[in-house]
Design a protein around this motif. Structure first.
Motif, short mmCIF file in Angstrom:
data_model
loop_
_atom_site.label_atom_id
_atom_site.label_comp_id
_atom_site.label_asym_id
_atom_site.label_seq_id
_atom_site.Cartn_x
_atom_site.Cartn_y
_atom_site.Cartn_z
N ASP A 70 0.85 -1.20 0.00
CA ASP A 70 0.00 0.00 0.00
C ASP A 70 0.88 1.25 0.00
N SER B 286 -0.82 2.74 -8.32
CA SER B 286 -2.02 3.26 -9.00
C SER B 286 -1.62 4.37 -9.98
N GLU C 55 -8.04 -4.09 -8.59
CA GLU C 55 -8.57 -5.07 -7.62
C GLU C 55 -8.24 -4.62 -6.20
N PRO C 56 -9.01 -5.04 -5.20
CA PRO C 56 -10.29 -5.70 -5.39
C PRO C 56 -11.28 -4.74 -6.04
N ARG D 78 -15.49 -5.50 -2.71
CA ARG D 78 -14.38 -4.68 -2.22
C ARG D 78 -14.73 -3.98 -0.90
N PHE E 117 -3.68 -7.84 -8.69
CA PHE E 117 -4.33 -9.04 -9.23
C PHE E 117 -3.95 -10.19 -8.30
N THR F 240 -3.15 -11.50 -3.54
CA THR F 240 -3.71 -12.51 -2.63
C THR F 240 -2.60 -13.45 -2.16
N TYR G 281 -0.41 -10.97 0.32
CA TYR G 281 -1.07 -10.44 1.52
C TYR G 281 -1.64 -11.56 2.39
N PHE H 19 -6.19 -2.64 5.75
CA PHE H 19 -4.89 -3.31 5.63
C PHE H 19 -3.74 -2.45 6.13
N GLU H 20 -3.84 -1.13 5.89
CA GLU H 20 -2.82 -0.23 6.42
C GLU H 20 -2.76 -0.34 7.94
P1 TYD Z 1 -5.84 -1.28 -3.01
O1 TYD Z 1 -7.13 -0.73 -3.44
O2 TYD Z 1 -4.84 -1.57 -4.07
O3 TYD Z 1 -5.21 -0.28 -1.95
P2 TYD Z 1 -4.06 0.75 -2.16
O4 TYD Z 1 -4.47 1.65 -3.29
O5 TYD Z 1 -4.02 1.42 -0.82
O6 TYD Z 1 -2.81 -0.02 -2.46
O7 TYD Z 1 -6.06 -2.60 -2.16
C1 TYD Z 1 -6.79 -2.56 -0.97
C2 TYD Z 1 -6.17 -3.47 0.04
O8 TYD Z 1 -6.49 -4.85 -0.22
C3 TYD Z 1 -4.67 -3.38 0.07
O9 TYD Z 1 -4.26 -3.16 1.41
C4 TYD Z 1 -4.19 -4.73 -0.37
C5 TYD Z 1 -5.32 -5.64 -0.06
N1 TYD Z 1 -5.44 -6.84 -0.94
C6 TYD Z 1 -5.25 -8.10 -0.40
O10 TYD Z 1 -4.95 -8.25 0.78
N2 TYD Z 1 -5.42 -9.20 -1.21
C7 TYD Z 1 -5.77 -9.09 -2.52
O11 TYD Z 1 -5.92 -10.10 -3.23
C8 TYD Z 1 -5.96 -7.77 -3.07
C9 TYD Z 1 -6.34 -7.60 -4.50
C10 TYD Z 1 -5.78 -6.67 -2.23
#
Ligand code: TYD
Length: 206
Positions: free
Chosen positions: A13, A18, A40-41, A51, A98, A102, A105, A156-157
């Protein structure tokens, strides 16, 4: 076989993926390519609903197993509704996260879960990207940026620095294990320098 190409961006994160996904999409679009930029998600109406279940609420909201199922369900819908139709018409799909997210994380939460992630992936997703950019950077800087955004999607943060460190290691290991599709990108540089390197690699692999 799909005619199009699937390019993914991965990393912890706040790593800037992005922004880099968008810049690559703009750069390839300017060369006349048909580009679908997605994330994703999410990435389809059904997956965006899933999401919200995943990124909002307290960190202990779901067990790791439930979380894997929800991420995989969201990805299946994203595949069906957005990615596969685009690939079938020959477009290049760029996805901000993608299946590697998963693997890393949910695998970082408990190492033995990685096998479960792979089984679900093989059963209902069955496709890996053609090219993956993993943006690697100092986890404390990434965490600071992530929290600064204050998007309300902090689940997640909020898992903290130790978790971010494991996520970084997980992505680095993934890059080592999949050198043919994964490129580890040094994210501790200015945005333009990173974008130029990514664009060069994507051009080489067209
Ligand atoms: P994301 O929207 O990419 O957050 P950011 O823009 O802050 O990076 O993803 C949201 C959170 O979901 C991010 O902390 C990572 C987590 N995540 C997983 O744990 N497993 C997964 O398969 C995906 C796609 C995301």
């Amino acid at each position: 076989m799909n005619a199009g190409r699937l390019i993914t961006f991965e990393g912890m994160d706040g790593c800037g993926k992005s922004t880099q996904s968008r810049l690559l999409a703009e750069s390839l679009e300017s060369k006349g390519l048909d580009i679908v930029l997605t994330r994703e998600p999410g990435g389809s109406p059904g997956a965006e609903e899933i999401r919200r279940l995943l990124v909002e609420g307290p960190p202990e909201r779901w067990s790791a197993e439930t979380e894997i199922l929800l991420f995989t369900a969201a990805r299946r819908d994203h595949m069906e509704k957005t990615i596969r139709p685009a690939l079938d018409r020959g477009a290049t799909v760029i996805s901000d996260r993608f299946a590697d997210s998963t693997r890393v994380y949910q695998g970082a939460a408990r190492r033995e879960l990685r096998a479960l992630v792979d089984r679900f992936h093989d059963a209902v997703i069955g496709r890996d990207p053609d090219l993956t950019f993993i943006i690697d950077m100092d986890p404390s800087e990434a965490l600071r940026r992530g929290l600064e955004r204050d998007s309300g999607e902090r689940r997640f943060e909020e898992m903290g620095q130790g978790f971010q460190d494991r996520v970084r290691e997980g992505f680095r290991a993934l890059a080592r294990d999949n050198p043919e599709r994964c490129h580890l990108i040094d994210g501790d540089r200015d945005t333009e320098a990173i974008a130029r390197e990514i664009s060069r690699i994507a051009g080489r692999n067209t």
